[in-house]
Motif scaffolding. Structure first.
Motif, short mmCIF file in Angstrom:
data_model
loop_
_atom_site.label_atom_id
_atom_site.label_comp_id
_atom_site.label_asym_id
_atom_site.label_seq_id
_atom_site.Cartn_x
_atom_site.Cartn_y
_atom_site.Cartn_z
N LEU A 2 0.82 -1.21 0.00
CA LEU A 2 0.00 0.00 0.00
C LEU A 2 0.85 1.25 0.00
CD1 LEU A 2 -2.56 -1.10 2.76
CD2 LEU A 2 -2.65 -1.56 0.30
N ARG A 3 0.45 2.18 -0.85
CA ARG A 3 1.03 3.52 -0.81
C ARG A 3 0.08 4.39 0.01
NH1 ARG A 3 2.17 7.49 -6.03
NH2 ARG A 3 3.13 9.21 -4.86
N LEU A 4 0.57 4.90 1.15
CA LEU A 4 -0.28 5.60 2.13
C LEU A 4 0.08 7.07 2.19
CD1 LEU A 4 0.00 2.90 4.94
CD2 LEU A 4 -1.81 3.12 3.24
N ARG A 5 -0.94 7.90 2.38
CA ARG A 5 -0.74 9.36 2.47
C ARG A 5 -1.50 9.87 3.69
NH1 ARG A 5 -1.58 12.35 -3.01
NH2 ARG A 5 0.26 11.05 -3.39
N TYR A 6 -0.84 10.69 4.50
CA TYR A 6 -1.47 11.23 5.71
C TYR A 6 -2.65 12.14 5.34
CZ TYR A 6 2.62 9.61 8.34
OH TYR A 6 3.60 8.85 8.91
N VAL A 7 -3.74 11.98 6.06
CA VAL A 7 -4.87 12.90 5.82
C VAL A 7 -4.45 14.29 6.28
CG1 VAL A 7 -6.59 11.09 6.06
CG2 VAL A 7 -5.87 12.34 8.09
N SER A 33 5.24 14.02 -0.83
CA SER A 33 6.61 13.92 -0.30
C SER A 33 6.70 13.03 0.92
CB SER A 33 7.13 15.32 0.04
OG SER A 33 7.10 16.17 -1.09
N TYR A 34 5.60 12.90 1.66
CA TYR A 34 5.62 12.14 2.90
C TYR A 34 4.85 10.80 2.76
CZ TYR A 34 7.26 16.55 4.82
OH TYR A 34 7.99 17.69 5.07
N ASP A 35 4.65 10.37 1.54
CA ASP A 35 3.98 9.09 1.34
C ASP A 35 4.83 7.94 1.87
OD1 ASP A 35 2.04 10.54 0.15
OD2 ASP A 35 2.28 9.71 -1.87
N GLN A 36 4.17 6.91 2.34
CA GLN A 36 4.86 5.73 2.85
C GLN A 36 4.33 4.48 2.15
OE1 GLN A 36 5.70 5.24 6.96
NE2 GLN A 36 5.23 7.37 7.50
N TRP A 37 5.21 3.51 2.00
CA TRP A 37 4.85 2.21 1.42
C TRP A 37 4.94 1.15 2.50
CZ3 TRP A 37 3.20 1.05 -3.53
CH2 TRP A 37 3.27 2.07 -4.48
N LEU A 38 3.83 0.48 2.77
CA LEU A 38 3.79 -0.60 3.75
C LEU A 38 2.95 -1.75 3.20
CD1 LEU A 38 3.20 1.33 7.12
CD2 LEU A 38 5.34 0.32 6.33
N MET A 50 8.96 -7.95 4.39
CA MET A 50 7.84 -7.72 3.48
C MET A 50 8.23 -6.85 2.30
SD MET A 50 4.70 -7.23 6.16
CE MET A 50 4.40 -8.42 7.48
N ASP A 51 9.54 -6.62 2.14
CA ASP A 51 10.04 -5.82 1.02
C ASP A 51 10.73 -6.68 -0.03
OD1 ASP A 51 9.08 -3.45 2.04
OD2 ASP A 51 10.93 -2.98 3.13
N ILE A 52 10.61 -7.98 0.04
CA ILE A 52 11.18 -8.86 -0.99
C ILE A 52 10.05 -9.71 -1.56
CG2 ILE A 52 13.51 -8.93 -0.05
CD1 ILE A 52 12.84 -11.56 1.30
N PHE A 53 10.14 -9.98 -2.87
CA PHE A 53 9.07 -10.68 -3.58
C PHE A 53 9.67 -11.68 -4.55
CE2 PHE A 53 7.90 -6.29 -2.65
CZ PHE A 53 6.77 -6.46 -1.89
N PRO A 54 8.91 -12.70 -4.92
CA PRO A 54 9.43 -13.68 -5.89
C PRO A 54 9.52 -13.09 -7.29
CG PRO A 54 7.14 -14.16 -5.35
CD PRO A 54 7.57 -13.07 -4.42
#
Length: 781
Positions: free
Chosen positions: A106-111, A118-123, A349-353
């Motif tokens: 998920l690409r998340l953005r603070y409300v 600029s402050y988006d996070q990927w989790l 959770m940052d590695i994928f096949p």
């Protein structure tokens, strides 16, 4: 089954699907059939009754509820709202909006910051920092924006953004099924001040010493990278018991990984013992950490897709350059700016096949196209053709030999860190060591702390000896006043007795090669038998062309290999009596093997097969030399091995006994008449004692009732319970180890898979070794 009438329907198109068979007649609806079906069967009522009797109904939950056949990942749509935990305070949350969902990433953005990315996070959606909206208020935590973005808006603007997001979340709630797979956090056992090793989350390229600086509750704690400078830059991480990247102290040393000293550290080489005394802190116990040796099957040179730590939106092709325990070193390909290998946990959770980006329609940064470069030609000044073929091996410099260099994966720069030591099985093993047991040793040991690695190698060498006590006595004499050494106690077991001796072992890596060479010279074996140099095919010492006698002339004890020329009279009084008597004894006993070059041609099993009438003659012959006869007989009657020395074939005992039984009696008597008579009663008494020891040793020898290849798991457990390793029998039961698996176990396998310490592992391998020896003696032929 015919597929001409098959069709595809998505699980969302459920208005025409019924969860139960027979639902249409029960509701008064008439079942109708396609015209193509009617052509095949005339009476469809009879067909349905016959064919569908006993059929299973599809689960109703597939067609009901919010999932309706979807995965939890599919329920997270764009503009979905989730609560995100603060990266430093576990009791502070703020609402984020989903901007993009890529296969659960998920690409998340603070409300409140909808206008900037600029402050988006990927989790990943399974991250424990993500909670459904309302969870924070339910647990009475604080709802505030993170400190690094708090100054971007006014208080009233933050409040308005929060109220709006709460209303939207109430109108369009995210189904709770999204969070059903979240793992519950277990309690930790850390206390403030404990020391550990940690990967720097900001720059995951190094491992640093770290400290527990704060404990929030039973689930969360704060770990800070150590910085000894007057004005330290604190790098802190919010962790829990199962956090990735936190390790116990000495992990780097045990796995041959470079531990980066803290910034401001004054010492040249970092040592945990000195550092703990300096800080006055205790080490975090191993029970605080998850299994640090769990690699999930990853190996070097595997390919995968991984997130770029410096740009979380970018996923690159990655190659595994090294695997140490549960940590991997990845090389990202295709980056515009070169980046060092970065460290990632095997459960990250940052590695994928491979193929994950293609399956989720996400851009994958491809590797750069390989550019073919012509190799530079180097002019060879030395003419190889002019080198004469008759140059002695000893005069050829070893530096010119093309010896493969050891793998230096996981940089080993520490002064006290030993490089990888190789057991070169093809090299000459000398008179002390059993060639068969040397072949069963692991190919390499280390890297790691010098004292630990060398102690492990010496223990293996002692266990591989014909007489472990003799090797232990020789190792006591290996020393050099210029060495930076440490005294360690080594043990040797022989004939049911345990011998201990103190041996000097070097502590620094620059003295390891010299130490190994000194030990090999003391044991009269090839200097490369165990050394930092891997011998692939041909040993640089060219030890394979030497016989045992010639080789020990250069590297061993010269007094033991001196013998008179072939034409010299054996009865010369001025010469050495012991070699002459040894030649006569070997000639009288082994008529069919006259020209043995080995100095160890006596066989206890063969001599014990003489008849009772001939016992006085045997005693005369065996007690002729106190130094050679008794020691060589002891070498051949080691209970832990059923094979003869390396200079003779394995079936020499059988061949000798059969040959002697076929000899004509007159010849045998004539040769016995030439044997010397005993000179004293003490010699005859000593021979009787040797025979009694041989008999006792044969009684201690392991005799198997059945073939180990046919053992079941229960048979293996029953055998282990009869040894001094009985507490380990449960592990064999849990791991389903049968007889075939038992014969394949080695010391590295036992240590790694059974997670045993060195002492119990060696004891267990000794019992396994007994089974192998007995198997080869009873069933292999």
């Amino acid at each position: 089954m015919e597929t001409r009438a098959s069709f595809i329907a998505t699980m969302q198109e459920t208005q025409h699907l019924s969860p139960e068979m027979g639902q249409s007649p029960a509701n008064g609806n008439r079942e109708q059939f396609d015209s193509a079906i009617k052509e095949k069967y005339m009476d469809w009522t009879e067909f349905l009754i016959h064919d569908l009797t006993g059929a299973r109904t599809a689960p109703a939950n597939l067609l009901e509820g919010p999932l309706r056949g979807k995965n939890p990942v599919d329920l997270i749509t764009v503009d979905s709202l989730i609560e995100l935990q603060d990266s430093q305070n576990p009791f502070q949350y703020w609402i984020v909006s989903v901007v993009e969902n890529v296969g659960g990433r998920l690409r998340l953005r603070y409300v409140g910051l909808e206008e900037t990315e600029s402050y988006d996070q990927w989790l990943f959606y399974l991250d424990c920092r993500l909670r459904p909206v309302g969870w924070c208020q339910e647990n009475k935590y604080r709802m505030d924006p993170p400190a690094d973005i708090y100054s971007l808006k006014t208080i009233s603007e933050w409040k308005c953004a929060l109220e709006k997001s709460l209303n939207d979340a109430a109108n369009f709630p995210l189904p709770m099924e999204v969070f059903k797979d979240h793992a519950d956090l277990r309690n930790h056992f850390f206390t403030v001040g404990m020391k550990l090793e940690a990967v720097n989350v900001r720059e995951p390229f190094h491992i640093y010493p770290a400290s527990v600086t704060k404990v929030f509750n039973n689930h969360y704690l704060q770990v800070t990278i150590d910085d000894l400078r007057p004005e330290p830059s604190k790098i802190s991480m919010l962790c829990h018991a199962d956090s990735l990247g936190i390790l116990p102290i000495q992990w780097c040393l045990k796995n041959g990984v470079n531990l980066t000293p803290p910034k401001g550290y004054s010492g040249q080489d970092f040592d945990w013992a000195d550092y703990q005394k300096q800080c006055g802190a205790e080490a975090a116990p191993h029970l605080c950490f998850r299994n640090t040796s769990f690699s999930r099957g990853f190996t070097k040179n595997m390919k995968l897709e991984a997130v770029n730590p410096r740009n979380p939106a970018e996923i690159c092709v990655a190659s595994i350059t090294s695997v140490k325990g549960r940590l991997m070193w990845l090389h990202l390909e295709g980056l515009q700016m070169p980046s060092p290998e970065y460290i990632v946990d095997v459960e990250s959770m940052d590695i994928f096949p491979v193929g994950w980006c293609e399956a989720n329609a996400y851009n994958l940064t491809p590797p750069h196209k390989a550019v073919l470069r012509r190799k530079r030609r180097i002019a060879v000044v030395q003419p190889e053709k002019q080198l004469p073929s008759t140059v002695p091996v000893e005069k050829i410099p070893h530096d010119l030999c093309p010896v493969p260099q050891p793998d230096t994966t996981g940089t080993i720069n520490g002064r006290y860190c030993c490089p990888q030591l190789y057991i070169n099985h093809r090299c000459f093993s000398g008179p002390y060591l059993n060639k068969g047991r040397i072949a069963e040793l692991p190919q390499s040991v280390g890297p790691g702390k010098c004292v630990l690695v060398l102690k492990e190698v010496l223990s293996m060498v002692i266990n591989a000896a014909y007489k472990p006590g003799s090797v232990l006595r020789e190792l006591q004499l290996v020393e050099d006043p210029q060495w930076n050494f440490q005294e360690e106690t080594l043990k040797a077991k022989y004939r049911g007795k345990t011998y201990r001796a103190t041996v000097k072992i070097v502590r620094t890596s620059d003295q390891v090669a010299d130490f190994c060479r000194r030990v090999c010279a003391k044991l009269e074996c090839c200097p490369n038998l165990f050394s930092p140099v891997l011998v692939a095919e041909v040993c640089p010492e060219n030890c394979s062309i030497h016989t045992k006698t010639k080789y020990t002339y250069y590297y061993g004890k010269r007094k033991k290999i001196i013998k008179p020329p072939i034409g010299e009279n054996n009865n010369m009084k001025s010469g050495h009596i012991k070699p002459a008597r040894r030649r006569k004894r070997r000639k009288s006993i082994f008529v069919q093997k006259k020209r043995r070059s080995s100095a160890v041609d006596l066989n206890a099993a063969g001599s014990a097969e003489e008849s009772e009438d001939d016992e006085p003659d045997v005693m005369e012959d065996e007690t002729g030399s106190e130094e050679t006869s008794s020691e060589l007989r002891d070498d051949q009657t080691d209970t832990s091995s059923a094979e003869v020395p390396s200079a003779r074939p394995r079936r020499a005992v059988t061949l000798r006994s059969s040959t002697e039984s076929d000899r004509p009696p007159p010849t045998e008597r004539a040769r016995r008449s030439r044997r010397p008579q005993p000179h004293s009663y003490g010699e005859a008494e000593k021979c009787a004692q040797v025979k009694e020891e041989i008999k006792q040793e044969e009684e201690e020898k392991l005799i198997l009732d059945s073939n180990p290849l046919e053992w079941t798991v229960t048979d293996v457990v029953r055998f282990i319970k009869l040894t001094d390793c009985a507490p380990l029998a449960k592990i064999f039961q849990e791991q389903d180890i049968d007889g075939q698996a038992l014969l394949l176990l080695t010391l590295p396998t036992v240590q790694e898979c059974m997670e045993l310490k060195l002492g119990p592992a060696i004891k267990l391998c000794h019992q396994i070794e007994r089974v192998k020896v007995a198997f080869y003696a009873q069933y292999a032929n």
